[in-house]
Motif scaffolding. Structure first.
Motif, PDB file in Angstrom:
ATOM      1  N   SER A   1       0.824  -1.212   0.000  1.00  0.00           N
ATOM      2  CA  SER A   1       0.000   0.000   0.000  1.00  0.00           C
ATOM      3  C   SER A   1       0.855   1.258   0.000  1.00  0.00           C
ATOM      4  O   SER A   1       0.462   2.288  -0.564  1.00  0.00           O
ATOM      5  CB  SER A   1      -0.936   0.001   1.202  1.00  0.00           C
ATOM      6  OG  SER A   1      -0.207   0.009   2.423  1.00  0.00           O
ATOM      7  N   SER A   2       2.039   1.186   0.580  1.00  0.00           N
ATOM      8  CA  SER A   2       2.906   2.368   0.653  1.00  0.00           C
ATOM      9  C   SER A   2       3.350   2.848  -0.722  1.00  0.00           C
ATOM     10  O   SER A   2       3.655   4.032  -0.910  1.00  0.00           O
ATOM     11  CB  SER A   2       4.138   2.068   1.511  1.00  0.00           C
ATOM     12  OG  SER A   2       4.874   0.981   0.968  1.00  0.00           O
ATOM     13  N   THR A   3       3.363   1.935  -1.716  1.00  0.00           N
ATOM     14  CA  THR A   3       3.840   2.329  -3.045  1.00  0.00           C
ATOM     15  C   THR A   3       2.814   3.150  -3.814  1.00  0.00           C
ATOM     16  O   THR A   3       3.162   3.810  -4.797  1.00  0.00           O
ATOM     17  CB  THR A   3       4.230   1.087  -3.874  1.00  0.00           C
ATOM     18  OG1 THR A   3       3.054   0.311  -4.116  1.00  0.00           O
ATOM     19  CG2 THR A   3       5.265   0.245  -3.153  1.00  0.00           C
TER      20      THR A   3
ATOM     21  N   ALA B   1       0.324   4.979  -1.933  1.00  0.00           N
ATOM     22  CA  ALA B   1      -0.289   5.901  -0.972  1.00  0.00           C
ATOM     23  C   ALA B   1      -0.217   7.332  -1.475  1.00  0.00           C
ATOM     24  O   ALA B   1       0.792   7.753  -2.071  1.00  0.00           O
ATOM     25  CB  ALA B   1       0.405   5.783   0.377  1.00  0.00           C
TER      26      ALA B   1
ATOM     27  N   TRP C   1      -4.663   1.200  -3.516  1.00  0.00           N
ATOM     28  CA  TRP C   1      -4.243   1.459  -2.130  1.00  0.00           C
ATOM     29  C   TRP C   1      -5.247   0.870  -1.147  1.00  0.00           C
ATOM     30  O   TRP C   1      -4.861   0.196  -0.173  1.00  0.00           O
ATOM     31  CB  TRP C   1      -4.110   2.962  -1.876  1.00  0.00           C
ATOM     32  CG  TRP C   1      -3.720   3.241  -0.450  1.00  0.00           C
ATOM     33  CD1 TRP C   1      -2.452   3.291   0.062  1.00  0.00           C
ATOM     34  CD2 TRP C   1      -4.602   3.441   0.658  1.00  0.00           C
ATOM     35  NE1 TRP C   1      -2.484   3.519   1.427  1.00  0.00           N
ATOM     36  CE2 TRP C   1      -3.797   3.611   1.811  1.00  0.00           C
ATOM     37  CE3 TRP C   1      -5.982   3.499   0.790  1.00  0.00           C
ATOM     38  CZ2 TRP C   1      -4.337   3.832   3.076  1.00  0.00           C
ATOM     39  CZ3 TRP C   1      -6.532   3.719   2.057  1.00  0.00           C
ATOM     40  CH2 TRP C   1      -5.712   3.883   3.174  1.00  0.00           C
TER      41      TRP C   1
ATOM     42  N   TRP D   1      -4.225  -2.004   1.417  1.00  0.00           N
ATOM     43  CA  TRP D   1      -4.277  -1.655   2.843  1.00  0.00           C
ATOM     44  C   TRP D   1      -5.170  -2.623   3.608  1.00  0.00           C
ATOM     45  O   TRP D   1      -4.830  -3.060   4.707  1.00  0.00           O
ATOM     46  CB  TRP D   1      -4.778  -0.219   2.969  1.00  0.00           C
ATOM     47  CG  TRP D   1      -4.882   0.302   4.365  1.00  0.00           C
ATOM     48  CD1 TRP D   1      -3.859   0.626   5.205  1.00  0.00           C
ATOM     49  CD2 TRP D   1      -6.087   0.578   5.091  1.00  0.00           C
ATOM     50  NE1 TRP D   1      -4.356   1.086   6.410  1.00  0.00           N
ATOM     51  CE2 TRP D   1      -5.716   1.071   6.352  1.00  0.00           C
ATOM     52  CE3 TRP D   1      -7.437   0.470   4.770  1.00  0.00           C
ATOM     53  CZ2 TRP D   1      -6.666   1.446   7.318  1.00  0.00           C
ATOM     54  CZ3 TRP D   1      -8.382   0.842   5.710  1.00  0.00           C
ATOM     55  CH2 TRP D   1      -7.980   1.322   6.978  1.00  0.00           C
TER      56      TRP D   1
ATOM     57  N   ASN E   1      -6.022   8.847   3.246  1.00  0.00           N
ATOM     58  CA  ASN E   1      -5.464   8.749   1.900  1.00  0.00           C
ATOM     59  C   ASN E   1      -6.296   9.631   0.983  1.00  0.00           C
ATOM     60  O   ASN E   1      -7.510   9.464   0.862  1.00  0.00           O
ATOM     61  CB  ASN E   1      -5.478   7.297   1.388  1.00  0.00           C
ATOM     62  CG  ASN E   1      -4.633   7.124   0.138  1.00  0.00           C
ATOM     63  OD1 ASN E   1      -3.412   7.312   0.187  1.00  0.00           O
ATOM     64  ND2 ASN E   1      -5.255   6.764  -0.975  1.00  0.00           N
TER      65      ASN E   1
END
Length: 498
Positions: free
Chosen positions: A46-48, A50, A74, A78, A403
């Motif tokens: 998910s960080s890629t 966000a 995302w 997540w 987000n």
């Protein structure tokens, strides 16, 4: 205190999330999954993705240009990473079938049920990040009153439960027990059509500052109130009292929410109770839907004191198998330094009452972090008497995550006490079953639930002088323990800060 919206009044009322930052399901009609099951979109961390936003917010230093699919990816990643029951999420839904990320999020949850048949996950929702941030500092757009819907079929009934001091509702002379009759000229009690519903919703749950006219009835006398919707600073603690009894002083307070402003207000109240030498406490959480677990832990410590709580677990949080275990939440003996107006410095020693028993007043609107107080104290053998109704049943919690201007709430942990107990998804039953008494002000020793608590304290009996086996309020009509507060979903959760 705006909140849950009403559905069409032509059918039995169903409480739905408000469109002002409410659940994602309102963004799109229900979508039928593909007939041929397909796997979820290939998941990435998910960080890629966000903060890659279809419509980056103007002036935001966080949002980056992106697409709707980025936001949906995302959401799906997540959920897969953090959702407690991620293995039970349907894999048949395609992001392309949904018009927004919020609508996609809405279906990404378990479909299992509890032992009583309720949905296992009733706590999956979103709010605008701006609204959520304001709420944590006690700021809500509205009139400064909280309504309870006590009858859903015509003739419907909505009753004022709390009026915030100094708010538009207070300045208009409204008070607990007033019954709603009309909203901007529309008959709330009997109106059947969708057009009327819209007028009622627009008046009860204003989306922006403005003026609306609401009519009420007080013991048969009509009252008209022209109310200005404004940003209201709400109180976490109200109605502080010290009640003298033949067997000692009893402290009472109405505790409404575990938010940023609650920390200082609770500490100052407990200091006064400690100085007065109270021997018992009645904590009224009948309308407290929860909030920060750290606030619940601080309050539990201030009730029981160091002799009982030192080195003990207030709540152990259990995550899915992808999340690194965390240390238990202890009974906090010092303030955690919540931000907000007039914050209490972090590390301030907390007062303590050193009580071995406490009484909580509860209803079906007592949820999550409020239930954690009961469970946490029982875990260290403090006697907790519960007067009122069965609590709502939310042994789960969240790490609210923003987000692209939306803050998402999905169940990410279950809480258990020092004895390993946390199985109360169908609520905690009361010691004495008592209905809410709207005819008396909160904190009045004659108010039905508080009177029952004082009676149980002195006699150990739930039976009132009349010999009835169930304590009823003086208000006619159906049992009000089932009354549903018209408030935001974010006020019925437990939260751990990152």
């Amino acid at each position: 205190m705006h909140s849950l919206r009403l559905s069409s009044l032509a059918v039995p009322l169903v409480l739905l999330l408000s469109a002002c930052g409410g659940g994602g399901g309102s963004d799109s009609a229900p979508v039928v999954p593909p007939l041929t099951p397909v796997g979820p979109t290939a998941l990435v961390a998910s960080s890629t993705v966000a903060n890659r936003c279809e419509a980056p917010r103007s002036g935001s230093s966080i949002d980056k240009p992106g697409t709707l699919l980025d936001e949906q990816t995302w959401v799906r990643s997540w959920i897969d990473e953090t959702y407690l029951w991620y293995r039970e999420v349907p894999t048949t839904y395609l992001p392309q079938s949904f018009a927004t990320a919020k609508a996609y999020f809405d279906v990404l949850k378990t479909t299992a049920t509890t032992a009583s048949g309720k949905p296992k996950d009733q706590f999956h929702f979103t709010y605008s990040t701006a609204e959520w941030d304001n709420a944590q500092n006690g700021i809500e757009l509205g009139y400064g009153m909280l309504l309870a819907l006590t009858r859903t079929m015509p003739p419907r009934k909505a009753v004022v439960t709390i009026v915030e001091p100094g708010s538009p509702a207070a300045l208009a002379g409204l008070r607990r027990g007033d019954e709603l009759q009309t909203v901007d000229g529309v008959d709330f009690v009997n109106a059947p059509d969708a057009a009327s519903v819209k007028i009622v919703n627009d008046g009860l749950f204003p989306q922006a500052q403005g003026t609306h006219t609401l009519a009420f009835s007080r013991n048969g006398t009509p009252i008209s109130a022209r109310l200005q919707a404004v940003e209201v600073n709400t109180s976490a603690v109200q109605n502080e009292r010290i009640i003298d009894t033949p067997t000692g002083k009893v402290g009472y307070l109405t505790f409404n929410t575990h938010n940023n402003v609650a920390e200082r207000q609770l500490v100052e109240t407990m200091r006064r109770f400690q100085a007065a030498g109270i021997s018992d406490l009645v904590l009224d959480v009948r309308y407290n839907g929860g909030g920060y677990l750290d606030v619940a832990s601080e309050l539990a410590y201030m009730i029981a004191g160091p002799q009982v709580t030192t080195g003990k677990t207030f709540e152990q949080v259990l995550f899915n198998d992808k999340t690194r275990p965390k240390a238990p939440v202890p009974f906090h003996a010092q303030s955690q330094g919540f931000p907000g107006p007039n914050p209490l410095p972090k590390g301030t020693p907390l007062p303590s009452l050193g009580l071995t028993r406490v009484t909580l007043l509860t209803t079906g609107n007592t949820c999550s972090a409020s239930e954690a107080i009961i469970n946490g104290l029982r875990g260290v053998d403090v006697q907790v008497n519960v007067i009122g109704g069965t609590t709502c049943g939310k042994p789960y919690g969240f790490y609210p995550t923003p987000n692209c201007g939306t803050t998402y709430f999905a169940v990410q942990f279950q809480g258990v006490n020092a004895k390993g107990f946390g199985d109360f998804a169908d609520g905690m039953a009361p010691t004495c079953d008592v209905t809410d008494d709207y005819q008396h002000q909160l904190g009045d020793p004659a108010e039905g639930m508080l009177a029952a608590a004082l009676r149980y304290r002195s006699s150990g009996s739930c039976i009132p002088a009349t010999g009835a086996t169930r304590l009823l309020s003086s208000m006619p009509g159906p049992a009000d323990t089932a009354a549903r507060l018209l408030r935001p979903a974010y006020k019925e959760i437990a939260i751990i800060r990152h």
